[in-house]
Design a protein around this motif. Structure first.
Motif, short mmCIF file in Angstrom:
data_model
loop_
_atom_site.label_atom_id
_atom_site.label_comp_id
_atom_site.label_asym_id
_atom_site.label_seq_id
_atom_site.Cartn_x
_atom_site.Cartn_y
_atom_site.Cartn_z
N GLN A 1 0.82 -1.21 0.00
CA GLN A 1 0.00 0.00 0.00
C GLN A 1 0.86 1.26 0.00
O GLN A 1 0.49 2.28 -0.60
N ALA A 2 2.00 1.20 0.65
CA ALA A 2 2.89 2.35 0.67
C ALA A 2 3.42 2.65 -0.73
O ALA A 2 3.50 3.81 -1.16
N ILE A 3 3.81 1.61 -1.46
CA ILE A 3 4.30 1.80 -2.83
C ILE A 3 3.19 2.39 -3.71
O ILE A 3 3.40 3.37 -4.43
N ALA B 1 2.36 6.03 -2.99
CA ALA B 1 3.34 6.99 -3.49
C ALA B 1 3.20 7.20 -4.99
O ALA B 1 4.05 7.83 -5.61
N GLY B 2 2.14 6.65 -5.58
CA GLY B 2 1.97 6.74 -7.02
C GLY B 2 2.78 5.73 -7.78
O GLY B 2 2.97 5.86 -8.98
N GLY B 3 3.27 4.71 -7.06
CA GLY B 3 4.11 3.71 -7.68
C GLY B 3 3.33 2.64 -8.41
O GLY B 3 2.11 2.51 -8.28
N GLU B 4 4.05 1.86 -9.16
CA GLU B 4 3.49 0.74 -9.93
C GLU B 4 3.87 -0.58 -9.27
O GLU B 4 5.04 -0.81 -8.97
N ILE B 5 2.89 -1.43 -9.04
CA ILE B 5 3.17 -2.77 -8.56
C ILE B 5 3.47 -3.64 -9.78
O ILE B 5 2.60 -3.89 -10.62
N ILE B 6 4.70 -4.07 -9.90
CA ILE B 6 5.12 -4.83 -11.07
C ILE B 6 4.74 -6.30 -10.92
O ILE B 6 4.31 -6.94 -11.89
N TYR B 7 4.89 -6.84 -9.72
CA TYR B 7 4.61 -8.26 -9.50
C TYR B 7 4.36 -8.49 -8.02
O TYR B 7 4.97 -7.84 -7.16
N LYS B 8 3.46 -9.44 -7.75
CA LYS B 8 3.19 -9.83 -6.37
C LYS B 8 2.84 -11.31 -6.34
O LYS B 8 2.14 -11.82 -7.22
N VAL C 1 8.75 3.21 -8.32
CA VAL C 1 8.27 4.54 -8.00
C VAL C 1 9.13 5.55 -8.74
O VAL C 1 10.37 5.47 -8.71
N ALA C 2 8.49 6.50 -9.41
CA ALA C 2 9.21 7.52 -10.14
C ALA C 2 9.65 8.64 -9.20
O ALA C 2 8.88 9.06 -8.33
#
Length: 315
Positions: free
Chosen positions: A108-110, A113-120, A155-156
């Motif tokens: 959730q933190a990633i 921050a406007g980040g992209e979840i690449i894989y989980k 995250v950019a």
């Protein structure tokens, strides 16, 4: 809960502008004990509250294969090769929190921050428990048995992307960060005369200052000094034919390293012939991946030395 990602101004090479994420305080009320950390958190991401740091390692420039997929049936990984400032920190989990709760908060933190979840992956999706050690063998990750999971995100930031990999097991977890900024260049002088003499004497020579985009075979502008040096060496030896040989360290997937080293060698050949006027009949590009190390791959200085481009006299 204070967000896992917080704003800072980090000093030194590879520093990134950070960011703040505020997660709901209802997620967790635990606080970090004042004496918990002799090991500092990374400035870009704080520990899950109540966690105890046990180890921190890293380097200012490293190659890291980020896991972006798991193939449970074959016990293999999909990965992307990254380069940049690398940090890895291990933590002991707080005893009253589940592995999935910890993993979810980091995820959730990633995202916050406007980040992209690449894989989980969670639990059995990460592979069978008997093969948990393969994570460590692949890229140094903690072993992931049937409890917990793994998330990789991006995250950019103003100075470039930050890749984050978090593995959470039953009793401990690990945060790995790769800040994919450009490494500092212009620190190595390239002397064509000295390099040419070494080529004549040994039959091969490593050319310093050859740089590529992260995980790609695209030469950066900083490589022009090294390319010009290679062209100068060859101009002074008009009868010489050479192999341009790409090398990697042993980190990451073997097949990927072999392909990438070959593509990078061929990119150098293309630049020498297309931009620097070297006769194409004098050059061949080949990649040998990690098969011909010049130093031990057990430590970062050796791995850095092993990532190189060489000229080898061809018959």
């Amino acid at each position: 809960m204070l967000g896992s990602l917080r704003r800072t101004k980090e000093r030194g090479r590879g520093a990134m502008r950070a960011f703040i994420v505020l997660l709901s305080a209802a997620m967790i009320a635990a606080a970090v004990p004042a004496d918990a950390a002799e090991i500092d958190d990374h400035p870009l991401i704080s520990r899950y509250p109540g966690s105890e740091p046990t180890r921190r390692e890293g380097s200012e420039f490293e190659t890291y294969p980020l896991i972006v997929g798991v193939k449970p049936d074959s016990l293999e990984f999909d990965s992307i090769e990254l380069e940049g400032t690398f940090t890895r920190i291990n933590y002991e989990n707080p005893p009253d929190r589940s592995a999935l709760e910890i993993l979810t908060n980091y995820e959730q933190a990633i995202a916050g921050a406007g980040g992209e979840i690449i894989y989980k992956c969670v639990e059995a999706e990460c592979g069978p428990s008997f093969a948990g050690s393969r994570w460590g063998r692949f890229n140094g990750s903690i072993h992931l048995p049937g409890v917990g999971g793994y998330v990789a995100g991006k995250v950019a930031t103003v100075q470039g992307p930050v890749y984050i990999a978090i593995g959470v097991a039953e009793r401990r977890h690990q945060i790995a960060l790769l800040e994919a900024g450009e490494m500092e260049t212009g620190l190595v002088e390239v002397d064509p005369d000295a390099l040419g003499d070494e080529l004549d004497r040994l039959g091969h020579v490593a050319i310093p200052g050859v740089f590529f985009d992260v995980g790609k075979a695209t030469l950066t502008a900083e490589s022009d000094v090294a390319l010009q040096a290679m062209a100068t060496i060859l101009d002074a030896r008009p009868e010489m034919r050479v192999w341009v040989v790409g090398h990697t360290d042993w980190t990451g997937d073997f097949g990927l390293n072999m392909r990438l080293s070959d593509e990078r060698a061929k990119a150098v050949v293309a630049a020498l012939t297309g931009r620097f006027g070297v006769d194409a009949t004098r050059l061949q590009g080949h990649g040998v991946g990690p098969l011909a190390p010049t130093a031990s791959n057990a430590g970062d200085p050796g791995r850095q030395a092993n990532r190189r481009v060489e000229l080898v006299i061809a018959p």
